[in-house]
Design an enzyme around this catalytic site. Structure first.
Site, PDB file in Angstrom:
ATOM      1  N   GLU A  51       0.829  -1.207   0.000  1.00  0.00           N
ATOM      2  CA  GLU A  51       0.000   0.000   0.000  1.00  0.00           C
ATOM      3  C   GLU A  51       0.863   1.256   0.000  1.00  0.00           C
ATOM      4  OE1 GLU A  51      -3.986   2.024   1.797  1.00  0.00           O
ATOM      5  OE2 GLU A  51      -3.606  -0.102   2.082  1.00  0.00           O
ATOM      6  N   GLY A  60      -6.073   5.429  -1.183  1.00  0.00           N
ATOM      7  CA  GLY A  60      -6.362   4.027  -1.423  1.00  0.00           C
ATOM      8  C   GLY A  60      -7.808   3.693  -1.122  1.00  0.00           C
ATOM      9  N   HIS A  92      -0.516 -13.610  -0.778  1.00  0.00           N
ATOM     10  CA  HIS A  92       0.732 -14.019  -0.137  1.00  0.00           C
ATOM     11  C   HIS A  92       1.119 -15.369  -0.732  1.00  0.00           C
ATOM     12  CE1 HIS A  92      -0.248 -10.735   2.465  1.00  0.00           C
ATOM     13  NE2 HIS A  92      -1.385 -11.323   2.815  1.00  0.00           N
ATOM     14  N   ARG A 150       4.565 -16.851  -0.944  1.00  0.00           N
ATOM     15  CA  ARG A 150       5.676 -17.584  -0.318  1.00  0.00           C
ATOM     16  C   ARG A 150       5.934 -16.997   1.059  1.00  0.00           C
ATOM     17  NH1 ARG A 150       9.234 -20.719  -2.852  1.00  0.00           N
ATOM     18  NH2 ARG A 150       9.325 -20.799  -5.093  1.00  0.00           N
ATOM     19  N   SER A 151       6.461 -17.818   1.936  1.00  0.00           N
ATOM     20  CA  SER A 151       6.846 -17.298   3.247  1.00  0.00           C
ATOM     21  C   SER A 151       8.289 -16.813   3.196  1.00  0.00           C
ATOM     22  CB  SER A 151       6.677 -18.373   4.322  1.00  0.00           C
ATOM     23  OG  SER A 151       7.552 -19.452   4.065  1.00  0.00           O
ATOM     24  N   GLY A 177      -5.627   6.730 -14.848  1.00  0.00           N
ATOM     25  CA  GLY A 177      -6.633   7.649 -15.347  1.00  0.00           C
ATOM     26  C   GLY A 177      -6.591   8.970 -14.606  1.00  0.00           C
TER      27      GLY A 177
END
Length: 145
Positions: A69, A89, A96, A98-99, A115
């Protein structure tokens, strides 16, 4: 900040100091490292350490969302006239994939659509081996000040 007539160094300095000393981005040690004005991409890193872990000792999905974000919002706000508008936002969708226990992750944000009243961006978070850790899309509304 409107980036017109600003150098890459000035933009990165602004981003890394935006909001003062106490922001969530600073708490998580997010550092903006590159901007490509031609391709309209923004890059930042974040260390993966215990303060961004969830109880199992891996990168917390919320920390990945904060990084994403931060990237999407910053990208939007760089490419609008900040004296007239700001980007906020309104939607984030984060996968998610992969760890990650430690090291550094690198996020790259790019526009999917830019835009006049709405920006949609894609943020990829990768590890040092270029493995995709997280894929996020984010929508920002561009509103009058």
């Amino acid at each position: 900040m409107y980036i017109q007539n600003k150098s890459k160094e000035e933009i990165l300095e602004f981003l890394n100091n935006w909001g003062g000393e106490i922001t969530l981005a600073k708490t998580l040690e997010i550092k903006f490292t590159d901007i490509d004005l031609e391709k309209e991409t923004l890059t930042a890193t974040m260390p993966v350490q215990p303060k961004v872990h969830q109880p199992f000792g891996i990168l917390h999905g919320g920390a990945s969302c904060v990084l994403a974000e931060t990237m999407g919002s910053s990208l939007s706000n760089l490419f609008i006239d900040g004296s007239k508008y700001y980007g906020v936002g309104t939607n984030i969708n984060s996968n998610h994939l992969r760890s990650k226990k430690d090291g550094i992750v690198t996020a790259v944000a790019r526009f999917i659509r830019k835009g006049k009243t709405m920006h949609v961006s894609e943020i990829e978070i990768r590890d040092e081996k270029n493995q995709l850790i997280n894929h996020t899309t984010m929508t920002n509304n561009i509103i009058n000040r």
